[in-house]
Scaffold this active site. Structure first.
Site, PDB file in Angstrom:
ATOM      1  N   HIS A   9       0.873  -1.144   0.183  1.00 46.33           N
ATOM      2  CA  HIS A   9       0.064  -0.119  -0.115  1.00 46.33           C
ATOM      3  C   HIS A   9       0.892   1.360   0.046  1.00 46.33           C
ATOM      4  O   HIS A   9       2.106   1.161   0.477  1.00 46.33           O
ATOM      5  CB  HIS A   9      -0.896   0.120   1.359  1.00 46.33           C
ATOM      6  CG  HIS A   9      -0.187  -0.076   2.608  1.00 46.33           C
ATOM      7  ND1 HIS A   9       0.211   1.281   2.932  1.00 46.33           N
ATOM      8  CD2 HIS A   9      -0.038  -0.785   3.381  1.00 46.33           C
ATOM      9  CE1 HIS A   9       0.971   0.842   4.197  1.00 46.33           C
ATOM     10  NE2 HIS A   9       0.730  -0.345   4.344  1.00 46.33           N
ATOM     11  N   GLU A  87      -1.877  -6.797   7.554  1.00 45.90           N
ATOM     12  CA  GLU A  87      -0.650  -6.813   7.920  1.00 45.90           C
ATOM     13  C   GLU A  87      -0.562  -7.552   9.294  1.00 45.90           C
ATOM     14  O   GLU A  87      -1.627  -7.981   9.782  1.00 45.90           O
ATOM     15  CB  GLU A  87      -0.684  -5.293   8.470  1.00 45.90           C
ATOM     16  CG  GLU A  87       0.887  -4.674   8.962  1.00 45.90           C
ATOM     17  CD  GLU A  87       2.128  -5.148   8.205  1.00 45.90           C
ATOM     18  OE1 GLU A  87       2.464  -6.327   8.238  1.00 45.90           O
ATOM     19  OE2 GLU A  87       2.751  -4.143   7.827  1.00 45.90           O
ATOM     20  N   LYS A  98       7.057   4.701  17.147  1.00 44.78           N
ATOM     21  CA  LYS A  98       8.362   3.881  17.121  1.00 44.78           C
ATOM     22  C   LYS A  98       9.398   4.525  17.735  1.00 44.78           C
ATOM     23  O   LYS A  98      10.358   3.624  18.480  1.00 44.78           O
ATOM     24  CB  LYS A  98       8.566   3.472  15.654  1.00 44.78           C
ATOM     25  CG  LYS A  98       7.677   2.680  14.938  1.00 44.78           C
ATOM     26  CD  LYS A  98       7.760   2.309  13.694  1.00 44.78           C
ATOM     27  CE  LYS A  98       6.684   1.621  12.919  1.00 44.78           C
ATOM     28  NZ  LYS A  98       7.148   1.330  11.419  1.00 44.78           N
TER      29      LYS A  98
END
Length: 228
Positions: A9, A87, A98
């Protein structure tokens, strides 16, 4: 010889924000939509003509597929959506930044969670804001609380063998719009990549990967369409 085209994507909002996404449904950004359209234009220019399509049940992959097909003038193609192409589920990391997660737990621990083959992140806690149990698209599905890449492969490959491989065996060209880890599962299988090496394979957003498929469904060649 049939072809199998894989496309991750286009850039999603959480790709942009550097957050763990997994099964959470996030849309593509303006850049991601442009990547998807450009992928469709590239496929059309290179004479790639899919006969049928597969995608996950996540908006970013579905929208990428639709934009690419529109750019190709092939929105009429049949499309099958299935959660098994989703996913990888990032469990308790879902929604987290993150960099902040690395600062809290250490770079090495986060690397293990992200890139080890068979070690999943901590599970999603009950009652989490990222809980998907009430999402109607997953009605009747045992939603995982977390997944390793190994776990992801364990759902992707049986689906590939049951639903996608027969299309290739019939000589049809297949386009799959999915996600970094569900596509890693397919690349690992088709290219015979080891458990250790597959975790380091990067799959860029919006770049069609083409497999030339033999009659026995083995892969003869893998390449980025932009390089041909």
């Amino acid at each position: 010889m049939p072809q199998l085209i894989l496309i991750r994507h286009g850039q999603s909002q959480w790709n942009l924000e550097n957050r763990f996404t997994g099964w959470w449904d996030v849309d593509v950004t303006e850049k991601g939509a442009a990547e998807a359209w450009a992928a469709g234009e590239l496929m059309k220019a290179k004479g790639v003509a899919p006969d049928t399509c597969f995608t996950s049940v996540q908006t970013r992959a579905i929208k990428t597929l639709n934009l690419a097909l529109e750019a190709m003038g092939r929105l009429w193609l049949p499309v099958t959506k299935d959660w098994r192409l989703n996913e990888r589920h990032y469990g308790g990391l879902t929604g987290l930044d993150k960099a902040e997660t690395a600062a809290k737990h250490g770079d090495e621990q986060v690397r293990i969670w992200r890139r080890s083959f068979d070690i999943p992140p901590p599970p999603l806690e009950a009652g989490s804001q990222w809980d998907l149990s009430a999402d109607p698209r997953y009605a009747g599905i045992a939603i995982p609380s977390t997944e390793s890449l190994k776990d992801t492969i364990a759902r992707v490959l049986p689906y590939y063998e049951a639903a996608i491989a027969p299309q290739l065996a019939a000589g049809r060209t297949v386009l799959i719009s999915a996600h970094g880890n569900s596509l890693r599962a397919l690349v690992k299988h088709l290219s015979g990549i080891s458990d250790a090496d597959i975790t380091g394979l990067e799959i860029p957003t919006g770049q069609p990967i083409v497999y030339e498929i033999n009659d026995d469904l083995s892969a003869r060649e893998r390449y980025y369409l932009s390089e041909r």
